[in-house]
Design a protein around this motif. Structure first.
Motif, short mmCIF file in Angstrom:
data_model
loop_
_atom_site.label_atom_id
_atom_site.label_comp_id
_atom_site.label_asym_id
_atom_site.label_seq_id
_atom_site.Cartn_x
_atom_site.Cartn_y
_atom_site.Cartn_z
N GLU A 99 0.82 -1.22 0.00
CA GLU A 99 0.00 0.00 0.00
C GLU A 99 0.86 1.27 0.00
O GLU A 99 0.52 2.26 -0.66
N ARG A 102 2.20 1.75 -3.45
CA ARG A 102 1.10 2.08 -4.35
C ARG A 102 0.73 3.55 -4.20
O ARG A 102 0.56 4.28 -5.18
N GLN A 103 0.65 4.00 -2.95
CA GLN A 103 0.31 5.40 -2.69
C GLN A 103 1.37 6.33 -3.30
O GLN A 103 1.04 7.34 -3.93
N GLU A 107 1.53 9.69 -6.52
CA GLU A 107 1.84 11.06 -6.10
C GLU A 107 2.52 11.84 -7.22
O GLU A 107 3.62 11.48 -7.64
#
Length: 164
Positions: A99, A102-103, A107
């Motif tokens: 996660e 992925r985040q 961005e």
């Protein structure tokens, strides 16, 4: 140097990297060659920018050397440091493995974020202040990081979508 984030989704994996903005057109032009994997996309990009493939693959080799399925401390530390320093543009190429990565892959940096989904043949301009992606365009060939006097032309196949 003005940069943007590029995230590439392929059937095998997802990777994200920050590169000079001129890589945008090189990657879009590479899509005109109907790549189905990250490697095929990068191979095709060498016709337009002779350093992009090596830059990305070298970054991923470092990522693979320092991160494993059970130990992601190195990439998590780099992500934390980049966020604290507001320097997401300094992150090395990385694989999306959890996660947090992925985040980070979603961005935008400086000029933005463009996602190349080679699996679904889609280019998503999440945030792009550099240059709109066009179905048909031209660009300048880059050698050694510098533009040359040579131009290239590309035309995306009809089955590729460009999402604003």
């Amino acid at each position: 140097m003005y940069v943007m984030r590029f995230t590439v989704i392929s059937p095998q994996n997802t990777v994200s990297f920050v590169a000079p903005c001129n890589a945008l057109k090189a990657l879009v032009a590479a899509c005109s060659k109907a790549p189905t994997t990250l490697e095929a996309l990068l191979d095709a990009s060498t016709h337009y920018d002779n350093e992009l493939k090596e830059f990305v693959l070298n970054g991923l080799a470092v990522f693979d050397e320092h991160n494993s399925a059970g130990n992601l401390e190195q990439i998590h530390g780099a992500l934390d440091h980049a966020q604290e320093q507001h320097a997401q543009f300094s992150l090395p190429a990385f694989r999306v493995v959890d996660e947090a990565t992925r985040q980070a892959s979603l961005e935008p940096v400086q000029a933005g974020l463009v996602i190349f989904n080679v699996r679904d043949r889609r280019i998503v301009q999440v945030h792009n202040t550099y240059a709109d992606v066009k179905r048909q365009d031209r660009g300048r060939i880059h050698v050694g990081g510098e533009p040359t006097g040579q131009l290239y032309h590309y035309k995306l196949p009809i089955d590729w979508q460009i999402v604003p």
